[in-house]
Write a protein that holds these residues in place. Structure first.
Motif, short mmCIF file in Angstrom:
data_model
loop_
_atom_site.label_atom_id
_atom_site.label_comp_id
_atom_site.label_asym_id
_atom_site.label_seq_id
_atom_site.Cartn_x
_atom_site.Cartn_y
_atom_site.Cartn_z
N LEU A 13 0.87 -1.17 0.00
CA LEU A 13 0.00 0.00 0.00
C LEU A 13 0.90 1.21 0.00
CD1 LEU A 13 -2.77 -0.67 2.67
CD2 LEU A 13 -3.05 -0.46 0.21
N ALA A 32 -7.49 6.53 0.48
CA ALA A 32 -6.77 5.95 -0.67
C ALA A 32 -6.95 6.81 -1.92
CB ALA A 32 -7.25 4.53 -0.93
N GLY A 33 -8.20 7.25 -2.17
CA GLY A 33 -8.46 8.05 -3.36
C GLY A 33 -7.73 9.39 -3.34
N ARG A 75 -3.85 9.84 -3.66
CA ARG A 75 -3.16 9.69 -4.95
C ARG A 75 -2.80 11.03 -5.57
NH1 ARG A 75 -7.13 6.30 -8.35
NH2 ARG A 75 -8.48 7.58 -7.08
N HIS A 76 -3.57 12.04 -5.19
CA HIS A 76 -3.37 13.33 -5.84
C HIS A 76 -2.53 14.27 -5.00
CE1 HIS A 76 -6.15 11.65 -8.59
NE2 HIS A 76 -7.09 11.57 -7.67
N GLN A 120 -9.45 -13.65 -8.22
CA GLN A 120 -9.15 -12.21 -8.15
C GLN A 120 -9.67 -11.49 -9.39
OE1 GLN A 120 -4.96 -11.85 -7.62
NE2 GLN A 120 -5.14 -11.37 -5.45
N GLY A 130 -13.09 -9.85 -9.61
CA GLY A 130 -13.42 -8.68 -8.81
C GLY A 130 -13.69 -9.03 -7.36
N ALA A 131 -13.32 -10.25 -6.95
CA ALA A 131 -13.52 -10.66 -5.56
C ALA A 131 -12.55 -9.91 -4.66
CB ALA A 131 -13.28 -12.17 -5.43
N ASN A 132 -12.96 -9.69 -3.41
CA ASN A 132 -12.02 -9.04 -2.48
C ASN A 132 -11.11 -10.09 -1.84
OD1 ASN A 132 -13.36 -10.23 -0.33
ND2 ASN A 132 -14.62 -8.44 0.09
N ARG A 133 -10.23 -9.63 -0.95
CA ARG A 133 -9.21 -10.55 -0.43
C ARG A 133 -9.82 -11.72 0.32
NH1 ARG A 133 -5.65 -6.15 0.27
NH2 ARG A 133 -4.26 -6.30 -1.52
N LEU A 190 -3.55 -8.14 -12.63
CA LEU A 190 -3.09 -9.28 -11.85
C LEU A 190 -1.59 -9.13 -11.69
CD1 LEU A 190 -5.06 -12.31 -13.33
CD2 LEU A 190 -5.35 -11.21 -11.12
N THR A 241 -7.66 2.66 -7.27
CA THR A 241 -7.42 2.13 -5.93
C THR A 241 -7.94 0.70 -5.89
OG1 THR A 241 -9.57 2.84 -5.15
CG2 THR A 241 -7.76 4.38 -4.85
N ARG A 301 -11.50 -3.39 -8.13
CA ARG A 301 -12.47 -4.49 -8.04
C ARG A 301 -13.69 -4.20 -8.90
NH1 ARG A 301 -10.95 -5.24 -2.70
NH2 ARG A 301 -12.67 -4.10 -1.78
N ARG A 314 -12.58 -4.84 -12.46
CA ARG A 314 -12.36 -6.25 -12.77
C ARG A 314 -13.66 -6.99 -12.99
NH1 ARG A 314 -7.81 -7.86 -8.34
NH2 ARG A 314 -5.93 -7.35 -9.53
N ARG A 315 -14.72 -6.56 -12.31
CA ARG A 315 -16.00 -7.24 -12.48
C ARG A 315 -16.41 -7.28 -13.94
NH1 ARG A 315 -20.02 -4.72 -8.09
NH2 ARG A 315 -20.38 -3.27 -9.80
N LEU A 375 -18.74 -13.15 -7.60
CA LEU A 375 -18.23 -12.68 -6.31
C LEU A 375 -18.11 -11.17 -6.23
CD1 LEU A 375 -15.57 -15.37 -5.36
CD2 LEU A 375 -17.74 -14.87 -4.25
N GLY A 376 -17.74 -10.55 -7.35
CA GLY A 376 -17.56 -9.10 -7.33
C GLY A 376 -18.88 -8.36 -7.13
#
Ligand SMILES: Nc1ncnc2c1ncn2[C@@H]1O[C@H](COP(=O)(O)OP(=O)(O)OP(=O)(O)O)[C@@H](O)[C@H]1O
Ligand SMILES: [Mg+2]
Lengths: 703, 252
Positions: A244, A389-390, A393-394, A613, A616-619, B51, B70, B75, B78-79, B105-106
């Protein structure tokens, strides 16, 4: 160069070195021989030989079974000190058809006579004793050899053959006022009757063995969830990808204590309210159901509204917070219900169940505030990190450096203040502060070097020289920071004199603080602020690897402490008994299972992870859908294996008071009751080999 | 519209897998990427949905900069990008149905999905997608009991569950026999023609590429070697891409 040395002298040199090596090796080995007291004197000592023989014989004759005995007594006359005149007859009838012959027919105390008996109960176990009304009986002790000066043994029990015949040499007992009288001699014959059954020893051993198996099972199952969670954060392949921007990490870190405090203040009482209501059952059930229904309603209602960008984010944040609160409340209610149920279930089979839920409920009551604090800390920290996070970046240099400096100073101060609080507890923990400071100092030195134009390069572009400069500077910075911190917090005094750090307080205007902690925080603030300020908030921070390294270090340290030592500590804490053993083995199992599990995670196929991944799945979803299915079989196998190991270990833990069969075994050995100890040893051997076989079979089938 | 600008990927080991690659893909195109083993095809495709983190350059899709997203935004992106793989990358111990549902899942509530709960709507959709790739009857069989071609079709069904606008296919037929290869490629073609899904597909065989591609890009040592229509690849171009010693192998 060596080629110039003539061949023969080279091989001579090599031979000399070899001889020298062997000599040195033998000397070292000889030292080891002496150091471990290897000596043949003890081995040959006849007294010791006799005792080891006895011990082994008894160990190998375990007191497994018993059966009822019918005792019959036969009385005959016998004169101690032969009367003048006629010698009594050698043959004496008992009146039951049995008779004995004494040779000689009468004798003085301590003389050895031969006694032969006929028509006694077949296969009985018998003994001969002097019967005296109202006084203690005196045994005729057996004499093993026929020599004139033979000593009587300790034993007085002998076996009869199948005709009810016996012939033994015994010593006439000595006692005041025995001589010159005719006495009644009792021949006690015990005839086995009824079916063999388990001896009292065996019953105790089985009892304790069951306790041991459950002790091992409890330790394994209690360790399981913790080890599973740890195994994910201690798996390199999962953690490596997690990096991060430094700014986000710092924001998250600074928010940890804030969230913890908020959680403790806000959610803690909510959880305790849940416990109180749960104890009264009805309010708990209604409240819990109401909370769930309310949450479902709110989330459904809010879900219907389509919101744009940031508003949607606010909604999901609010929903998450609400969910955490509802979960804490419901956990509290469950705890309260557990306590109530534990109070109700007090009888019969259900008593165990009652004790179980009652204890769990009490545990929830005890830790719910802490849990709320941890939950709050995690929630606020991850929320903060993702919210910034957003915008982060700037933010570019120099603003990113200023922000980095502020956040870094705060984080460094918090970090070192926390380690310092730990450090006040014990000398070795006091090392934590300078070590962490050293890590910051090393990083600071490297960041200073990056001020040189062109010095900041990604790792892959570094030449060997670059790498060397890096390592050197890091070491230098770390050393310097360590030294300064150690001096500031007076580490020398702590280590050499084993004194706790000074208790002096310093007034900071708003509040008072221990000088020791304040100093550490100051150092942390300066180091962290400088390092993060130079780096800026945009630099990638290897969060995953940091977590990985920390958890691996903790696991390895835990694993290197023998469970026996943990057992001793827990016996001090919770007293002698199986609970201490459970705690010791749980702690050790966490470390060892955590390591084994994480190695399994590291060896899984990365393909499914990529695939999940990319949807679009999260961790968390990625772990549940791509990692978990791959690791379930080896996890089951390792858990079985660990249970097996824990049974073995719990036999040892018992020796230091950790309960189970080891405790029993130790008591019996101390009392020199080797027949009984033999039963315990046998039981351990049987159970361990069965488990060994079973766990091997299951592992083979699954993996 | 997918825009790749000056994409560069240097692995930590120092390998330069992509060097300054730029091209644009209009919506609805069937783009095939060819190149020798090690030329960077997989790296390119994996950079697009991140990835793999690109070292430099930008990837812009429908006016969003993917490289700048971010975690949360990524995510969401990616969906809408489906991906299928040479090794299928199914969760082998799970039933086909679970594998297909994983494509949702997304979109699902994370809490529910953790306990393997999907809406009836999702389940209906999963069966429909399986039906589309012709293996509806295999829905409740464990994934590792299917043949390679069937597994790849599960992979496609999983990607379809995402209702993707873009499909990345990394050598989807490299471990299949020629006939099965064609059947899988025809499903991709169908998605492209019927559903208008943009497809980026890497392939080993030029003959397959010629049959299905609207346009071909060739990579060589991480650089763009060719970008044009399939029929523009003549013998000279072929030797440029595959090397002097290469012989054309046809796949039926
Ligand atoms: N994770 C990695 N770490 C380091 N180098 C890598 C990694 N993955 C790929 N490479 C290297 O990057 C280059 C491009 O690899 P890539 O997998 O993109 O090629 P490819 O065209 O897909 O090859 P193939 O047709 O064999 O799949 C190769 O030289 C490879 O060795
Ligand atoms: Mg590839």
């Amino acid at each position: 160069m060596t080629n110039k040395v003539p061949r023969s002298s080279r091989s001579a040199l090599r031979r000399l070195l070899l001889v020298l090596g062997i000599v040195i090796g033998v000397v070292i080995y000889a030292y080891g021989w002496t150091a471990t007291d290897i000596s043949l004197d003890e081995v040959q000592d006849p007294v010791r030989q006799a005792s080891v023989q006895r011990a082994m014989r008894e160990l190998l004759s375990p007191d497994l079974f018993t059966r009822d005995r019918e005792n019959r007594s036969f009385f005959v006359d016998f004169a101690i000190g032969c009367p003048d005149g006629d010698l009594p007859e050698g043959r004496t009838d008992t009146g039951d058809g049995a008779y004995v012959i004494f040779t000689p027919p009468c004798a003085d105390s301590d003389e050895i006579i031969t006694v032969e008996g006929f028509h006694f109960p077949a296969d009985a176990i018998a003994r001969i004793q002097l019967y005296r009304e109202g006084q203690q009986n005196m045994p005729f002790r057996l004499v093993k050899s026929d020599a004139a000066d033979a000593q009587a043994s300790d034993e007085s029990v002998f076996d009869l053959d199948s005709d009810g015949h016996f012939r033994v040499s015994v010593k006439v007992p000595r006692g005041r006022g025995l001589s010159g009288q005719t006495h009644q001699v009792e021949i006690q014959a015990a005839v086995p009757s009824g079916w063999p059954r388990l001896s009292a020893t065996t019953e105790t051993v089985i009892d304790k063995m069951i306790e041991t198996i459950f002790l091992a099972l409890m330790a394994t199952t209690l360790a399981l969830p913790v080890a599973v969670v740890l195994s994910f954060v201690a798996a390199r392949n999962l953690m490596r990808q997690i990096t991060l921007p430094l700014g986000n990490v710092l924001v998250g870190f600074v928010l940890l204590p804030v969230g913890g405090w908020l959680g403790y203040q806000a959610l803690g009482p909510l959880g305790q309210l849940g416990v109180r209501w749960g104890k009264d059952v009805l309010p708990g059930l209604l409240g819990g159901a109401g909370a769930l229904a309310g949450f479902a309603l709110v989330s459904y209602a809010l879900g219907r509204v389509t919101l744009a960008g940031s508003a949607q984010r606010v909604r999901s944040v609010a929903l998450n917070a609400l969910l955490v609160a509802v979960l804490v409340f419901i956990l509290g209610v469950l705890g309260g219900l557990g306590i109530w149920l534990g109070g109700k279930l007090q009888t019969g089979l259900l008593a165990d169940l009652g004790n179980f839920v009652g204890t769990l409920g009490t545990l929830v009551d005890l830790i719910i505030a802490t849990l709320a604090a941890v939950g709050g800390a995690m929630w606020l920290s991850s929320l903060g990190a993702s919210l910034v996070a957003g915008p982060m970046r700037h933010i570019f240099s120099p603003l990113s450096n200023v922000l980095g400096a502020v956040l870094g100073a705060l984080s460094g101060a918090i970090l070192l203040a926390m380690t310092a609080l730990f450090g006040t507890q014990a000398v070795l923990l006091g090392l934590l502060t300078p070590v962490v400071a050293a890590a910051l100092g090393g990083q600071l030195a490297v960041e200073l070097y990056y001020l040189v134009p062109g010095a900041r390069k990604p790792k892959r572009d570094r030449t060997d020289v670059d790498q060397m400069i890096h390592t050197l500077l890091y070491a230098l910075g770390a050393l310097l920071a360590f030294a300064i911190t150690a001096y500031a917090i007076d580490l020398l005094r702590a280590i050499v004199d084993e004194r706790p750090p000074s208790r002096a307080m310093i007034d900071l205007g708003l509040f008072e603080m221990r000088t020791y902690v304040a100093k550490s925080a100051l150092i942390g603030g300066v180091l962290g602020g400088l390092a993060a300020g130079l780096a800026g908030t945009q630099v990638a921070f290897p969060l995953g690897m940091t977590v990985y390294n920390t958890s691996r270090t903790i696991l390895n340290a835990l694993r290197s402490i023998e469970p026996l030592i943990m057992g001793i500590v827990f016996v001090i804490w919770v007293g002698v008994g199986p609970f201490a053993g459970v705690l010791a083995l749980t702690l050790h199992s966490i470390a060892s299972l955590g390591k084994l599990y994480s190695e399994q995670v590291e060896s899984i196929d990365a393909g499914p992870i990529e695939a999940i991944q990319s949807t679009g799945a999260n961790r968390l979803q990625t772990i549940v859908y791509a990692v978990v299915p791959q690791i379930v079989p080896p996890y089951i196998a390792f858990t079985m294996y660990r249970w097996d190991i824990n049974v073995r270990m719990s036999t040892i833990i018992g020796f230091v008071g950790g309960g189970g069969i080891g405790f029993l075994l130790q008591q019996q050995i101390n009392l020199l009751r080797y027949n009984q100890a033999g039963v315990a040893v046998l039981a351990i051997a049987i159970v361990v080999s069965i488990l060994d076989y079973a766990s091997a079979a299951i592992r083979e089938r699954i993996v | 519209m997918l825009k790749i600008e000056h994409l560069t990927k240097i692995y930590d080991s120092g390998v330069r897998a992509l060097q300054d690659v730029s091209f644009e893909v209009p919506d609805g195109q069937f783009l095939v990427i060819i190149g020798l083993s090690g030329s960077g095809k997989s790296t390119l495709l994996r950079c697009i949905n991140r990835l793999i983190e690109p070292t430099d350059g930008r990837i812009i899709w429908n006016n969003t900069d993917i490289t700048d997203a971010t975690d949360e935004e990524l995510r969401q992106i990616r969906r809408k990008i489906g991906m299928i793989f040479q090794q299928f990358n199914l969760v082998r111990r799970a039933p086909v149905m679970t594998n297909v549902l994983a494509g949702r899942l997304g979109y699902t509530n994370p809490m529910w999905s953790l306990v393997n709960h999907f809406s009836a709507e999702d389940k209906r959709k999963a069966l429909e997608k399986l039906n589309r790739v012709g293996i509806r009857e295999k829905a409740y069989i464990r994934a590792d009991q299917l043949s390679g071609g069937q597994q790849q079709r599960v992979g496609i069904a999983r990607a379809l569950m995402q209702e993707p606008e873009l499909m990345l296919a990394d050598e989807p037929v490299a471990s299949l026999d020629p006939a099965t290869s064609h059947s899988v490629m025809r499903y991709l073609e169908l998605l492209n023609k019927e559903d208008g899904i943009t497809i980026l597909c890497s392939l080993h065989f030029l003959s397959l590429a010629r049959t299905y591609a609207d346009r071909i890009i060739a990579l060589k040592d991480g650089r763009m070697e060719f970008d044009g229509l399939p029929q523009e690849i003549d013998d000279k171009r072929f030797k440029d891409i595959y090397g002097e010693d290469a012989v054309r192998v046809e796949i039926a």
